[in-house]
Design a protein around this motif. Structure first.
Motif, PDB file in Angstrom:
ATOM      1  N   ASP A  90      31.228 -45.032   0.542  1.00 36.54           N
ATOM      2  CA  ASP A  90      32.653 -44.796   0.316  1.00 36.54           C
ATOM      3  C   ASP A  90      33.004 -43.316   0.385  1.00 36.54           C
ATOM      4  OD1 ASP A  90      32.944 -47.506  -0.022  1.00 36.54           O
ATOM      5  OD2 ASP A  90      33.052 -47.435  -2.213  1.00 36.54           O
ATOM      6  N   ALA A  91      32.044 -42.456   0.037  1.00 32.46           N
ATOM      7  CA  ALA A  91      32.282 -41.008   0.072  1.00 32.46           C
ATOM      8  C   ALA A  91      32.045 -40.419   1.461  1.00 32.46           C
ATOM      9  CB  ALA A  91      31.377 -40.313  -0.943  1.00 32.46           C
ATOM     10  N   GLY A  92      31.661 -41.267   2.420  1.00 34.57           N
ATOM     11  CA  GLY A  92      31.416 -40.786   3.771  1.00 34.57           C
ATOM     12  C   GLY A  92      30.022 -40.247   3.979  1.00 34.57           C
ATOM     13  N   ILE A  93      29.096 -40.653   3.098  1.00 35.14           N
ATOM     14  CA  ILE A  93      27.707 -40.215   3.200  1.00 35.14           C
ATOM     15  C   ILE A  93      26.839 -41.360   3.697  1.00 35.14           C
ATOM     16  CG2 ILE A  93      25.669 -39.476   1.883  1.00 35.14           C
ATOM     17  CD1 ILE A  93      27.656 -37.259   2.129  1.00 35.14           C
ATOM     18  N   ASP A  94      26.121 -41.108   4.781  1.00 37.87           N
ATOM     19  CA  ASP A  94      25.111 -42.048   5.267  1.00 37.87           C
ATOM     20  C   ASP A  94      23.781 -41.614   4.652  1.00 37.87           C
ATOM     21  OD1 ASP A  94      23.438 -43.771   6.622  1.00 37.87           O
ATOM     22  OD2 ASP A  94      23.514 -42.643   8.503  1.00 37.87           O
ATOM     23  N   LEU A  95      23.479 -42.166   3.468  1.00 37.91           N
ATOM     24  CA  LEU A  95      22.302 -41.734   2.725  1.00 37.91           C
ATOM     25  C   LEU A  95      21.055 -42.430   3.237  1.00 37.91           C
ATOM     26  CD1 LEU A  95      21.943 -39.781   0.318  1.00 37.91           C
ATOM     27  CD2 LEU A  95      21.765 -41.785  -1.146  1.00 37.91           C
ATOM     28  N   GLN A  96      20.070 -41.640   3.621  1.00 36.64           N
ATOM     29  CA  GLN A  96      18.805 -42.175   4.115  1.00 36.64           C
ATOM     30  C   GLN A  96      17.688 -41.704   3.201  1.00 36.64           C
ATOM     31  OE1 GLN A  96      18.284 -41.130   8.239  1.00 36.64           O
ATOM     32  NE2 GLN A  96      20.147 -42.190   8.890  1.00 36.64           N
ATOM     33  N   ILE A  97      16.876 -42.655   2.726  1.00 38.42           N
ATOM     34  CA  ILE A  97      15.788 -42.353   1.813  1.00 38.42           C
ATOM     35  C   ILE A  97      14.516 -42.052   2.595  1.00 38.42           C
ATOM     36  CG2 ILE A  97      14.378 -43.218  -0.087  1.00 38.42           C
ATOM     37  CD1 ILE A  97      17.297 -42.734  -0.827  1.00 38.42           C
ATOM     38  N   VAL A  98      13.884 -40.937   2.266  1.00 39.53           N
ATOM     39  CA  VAL A  98      12.569 -40.619   2.824  1.00 39.53           C
ATOM     40  C   VAL A  98      11.597 -40.485   1.658  1.00 39.53           C
ATOM     41  CG1 VAL A  98      13.521 -39.467   4.846  1.00 39.53           C
ATOM     42  CG2 VAL A  98      12.999 -38.120   2.819  1.00 39.53           C
ATOM     43  N   GLU A  99      10.333 -40.782   1.910  1.00 41.52           N
ATOM     44  CA  GLU A  99       9.350 -40.729   0.843  1.00 41.52           C
ATOM     45  C   GLU A  99       9.100 -39.299   0.402  1.00 41.52           C
ATOM     46  OE1 GLU A  99       5.858 -43.231   0.853  1.00 41.52           O
ATOM     47  OE2 GLU A  99       6.640 -44.286   2.610  1.00 41.52           O
ATOM     48  N   GLY A 100       8.956 -39.145  -0.912  1.00 39.91           N
ATOM     49  CA  GLY A 100       8.776 -37.818  -1.462  1.00 39.91           C
ATOM     50  C   GLY A 100       7.318 -37.461  -1.646  1.00 39.91           C
ATOM     51  N   GLY A 101       7.099 -36.268  -2.175  1.00 41.69           N
ATOM     52  CA  GLY A 101       5.755 -35.793  -2.458  1.00 41.69           C
ATOM     53  C   GLY A 101       5.205 -36.422  -3.718  1.00 41.69           C
ATOM     54  N   ALA A 102       3.927 -36.179  -3.983  1.00 46.10           N
ATOM     55  CA  ALA A 102       3.250 -36.794  -5.121  1.00 46.10           C
ATOM     56  C   ALA A 102       3.555 -36.086  -6.429  1.00 46.10           C
ATOM     57  CB  ALA A 102       1.740 -36.803  -4.875  1.00 46.10           C
ATOM     58  N   SER A 103       4.270 -34.967  -6.385  1.00 46.50           N
ATOM     59  CA  SER A 103       4.637 -34.243  -7.595  1.00 46.50           C
ATOM     60  C   SER A 103       5.943 -33.532  -7.335  1.00 46.50           C
ATOM     61  CB  SER A 103       3.547 -33.230  -7.962  1.00 46.50           C
ATOM     62  OG  SER A 103       3.480 -32.209  -6.988  1.00 46.50           O
ATOM     63  N   SER A 104       6.536 -32.991  -8.407  1.00 47.31           N
ATOM     64  CA  SER A 104       7.787 -32.251  -8.230  1.00 47.31           C
ATOM     65  C   SER A 104       7.596 -31.054  -7.311  1.00 47.31           C
ATOM     66  CB  SER A 104       8.302 -31.786  -9.596  1.00 47.31           C
ATOM     67  OG  SER A 104       8.766 -32.880 -10.356  1.00 47.31           O
ATOM     68  N   ALA A 105       6.487 -30.334  -7.495  1.00 51.38           N
ATOM     69  CA  ALA A 105       6.238 -29.162  -6.653  1.00 51.38           C
ATOM     70  C   ALA A 105       6.084 -29.543  -5.188  1.00 51.38           C
ATOM     71  CB  ALA A 105       4.993 -28.429  -7.137  1.00 51.38           C
ATOM     72  N   ALA A 106       5.554 -30.747  -4.936  1.00 48.03           N
ATOM     73  CA  ALA A 106       5.336 -31.188  -3.552  1.00 48.03           C
ATOM     74  C   ALA A 106       6.630 -31.575  -2.858  1.00 48.03           C
ATOM     75  CB  ALA A 106       4.364 -32.368  -3.529  1.00 48.03           C
ATOM     76  N   GLN A 107       7.722 -31.667  -3.594  1.00 48.47           N
ATOM     77  CA  GLN A 107       9.004 -31.973  -2.974  1.00 48.47           C
ATOM     78  C   GLN A 107       9.572 -30.770  -2.217  1.00 48.47           C
ATOM     79  OE1 GLN A 107       9.168 -35.310  -3.108  1.00 48.47           O
ATOM     80  NE2 GLN A 107      11.099 -35.525  -4.192  1.00 48.47           N
ATOM     81  N   ILE A 108       9.338 -29.584  -2.751  1.00 49.55           N
ATOM     82  CA  ILE A 108       9.939 -28.377  -2.175  1.00 49.55           C
ATOM     83  C   ILE A 108       9.559 -28.167  -0.707  1.00 49.55           C
ATOM     84  CG2 ILE A 108      10.174 -25.888  -2.410  1.00 49.55           C
ATOM     85  CD1 ILE A 108      11.486 -27.450  -4.685  1.00 49.55           C
ATOM     86  N   PRO A 109       8.289 -28.325  -0.313  1.00 47.52           N
ATOM     87  CA  PRO A 109       7.935 -28.138   1.100  1.00 47.52           C
ATOM     88  C   PRO A 109       8.686 -29.071   2.044  1.00 47.52           C
ATOM     89  CG  PRO A 109       5.962 -28.076  -0.254  1.00 47.52           C
ATOM     90  CD  PRO A 109       7.072 -28.519  -1.149  1.00 47.52           C
ATOM     91  N   LEU A 110       9.079 -30.256   1.572  1.00 47.44           N
ATOM     92  CA  LEU A 110       9.841 -31.169   2.419  1.00 47.44           C
ATOM     93  C   LEU A 110      11.178 -30.555   2.817  1.00 47.44           C
ATOM     94  CD1 LEU A 110       9.231 -34.557   0.546  1.00 47.44           C
ATOM     95  CD2 LEU A 110       8.071 -33.711   2.587  1.00 47.44           C
TER      96      LEU A 110
END
Length: 329
Positions: A68-88
């Motif tokens: 409804d907000a005009g966002i086509d949200l696509q989920i991608v798999e994250g890293g195994a920890s919070s710190a591992a999310q940043i490189p993505l």
């Protein structure tokens, strides 16, 4: 935060599935990775972790708030920890990623170009609403935080906000936090460390906490509610480049997230159902657990309180102002 299932034997199979689902998938292929460099872009790739903190995203998709907000949200798999999310984010494999506010602070302090664009959870302001706690074996001679002096505490990440807050709770109770030892392990195994004697206490978050109390551990106290009430937990982070290039997209994303967070807060049963489905954990394992308090923004003042505590206990370098880490509304 890092959000982001017993520590004991009967839950290990389900927990292993959760951990496996968090493994870093690496960069997407060129075909599956559209460019996002202007306000006209509506596709937003969000890196997820299979924890309850992410429920507003799942429920927002289900309820159509992002569409409804005009966002086509696509989920991608994250890293195994919070710190591992940043490189993505920095590799442009994701546009936005869920990570702990502490991990975002640490990334920024180390020179990485990231911005907090939205919130997901805050830690509880009182014990009754707290989904986290410090646990000891039933019958332990540890009766309060000060008794942790000279003991070993098992946590999921060293130099983390959990370590800082537990240390602050020990000092506030009259103990000496410098005499507390911390060891690290995966969240699903931390309770076992106490049972086998490898540690005398552990810090757990639901549903691990509730499962552990059914298996021979008891809650000693709620350090976050005691010494750091309401500090940011899990946040949503983007690269500085993406945030600067897409202010309109971020605004629309926040609008949808606000509705999603409100819906999740009003429907805790839907939170557990979503977590069960996404993490492949039987719903009955989640019965009796406390769900987080969901938010859509990060309060810069509360973030600074958290940063000050991290600095005091050696988990964050530098003394600079953290307010510019959060993209203003």
């Amino acid at each position: 935060m890092q959000r982001s299932t017993s520590p004991l034997n009967r839950t290990k199979a389900g927990a292993a599935v959760v951990i496996a689902g968090l493994l870093l998938t690496g960069c997407a292929s060129a075909e599956a990775t559209p460019e996002h460099v202007t306000d006209e872009a509506t596709t937003v790739r969000v890196a997820v972790q299979a924890i309850a903190d992410f429920a507003p995203i799942w429920l927002g998709l289900e309820q159509g708030f992002f569409t409804d907000a005009g966002i086509d949200l696509q989920i991608v798999e994250g890293g195994a920890s919070s710190a591992a999310q940043i490189p993505l984010l920095l590799s442009k494999s994701a546009d936005i990623a869920a990570t702990t506010a502490a991990a975002a602070l640490q990334a920024s302090a180390s020179g990485l170009e990231v911005k907090i664009v939205a919130g997901l959870t805050d830690f509880a302001t009182n014990a009754s609403a707290d989904q986290s706690g410090l646990l000891v074996a039933v019958g332990s001679d540890i009766k309060g935080f000060a008794d942790l002096e000279g003991k070993t505490v098992a946590i999921s990440g060293l130099k983390s906000v959990s370590e800082a807050v537990i240390s602050a709770a020990v000092d506030a109770a009259g103990g000496d936090s410098s005499k507390v030892s911390f060891i690290q392990g995966p969240m699903p195994t931390l309770g076992d460390m106490v049972v086998t004697g490898g540690a005398q206490a552990t810090f757990l978050i639901d549903p691990f906490l509730t499962l552990a109390t059914k298996s021979g551990l008891e809650v000693l106290g709620r350090p976050f509610a005691d010494v750091a009430p309401g500090v940011p937990g899990t946040s949503l982070v983007a690269s500085t480049e993406y945030a600067a290039a897409n202010p309109g997209v971020i605004k629309k994303f926040r609008e949808a997230l606000k509705l999603s967070a409100a819906f999740a807060n009003e429907n805790p049963d839907r939170v557990n159902k979503a977590l069960s489905a996404e993490a492949k954990v039987p719903l009955e394992m989640l019965e009796g657990t406390t769900v987080p308090k969901f938010v859509s923004v990060v309060d810069p003042q509360r973030l600074e309180v958290e940063a000050a505590m991290l600095r005091k206990y050696g988990a964050l370098e530098g003394t600079g102002d953290t307010s510019n880490l959060v993209v203003p509304e």
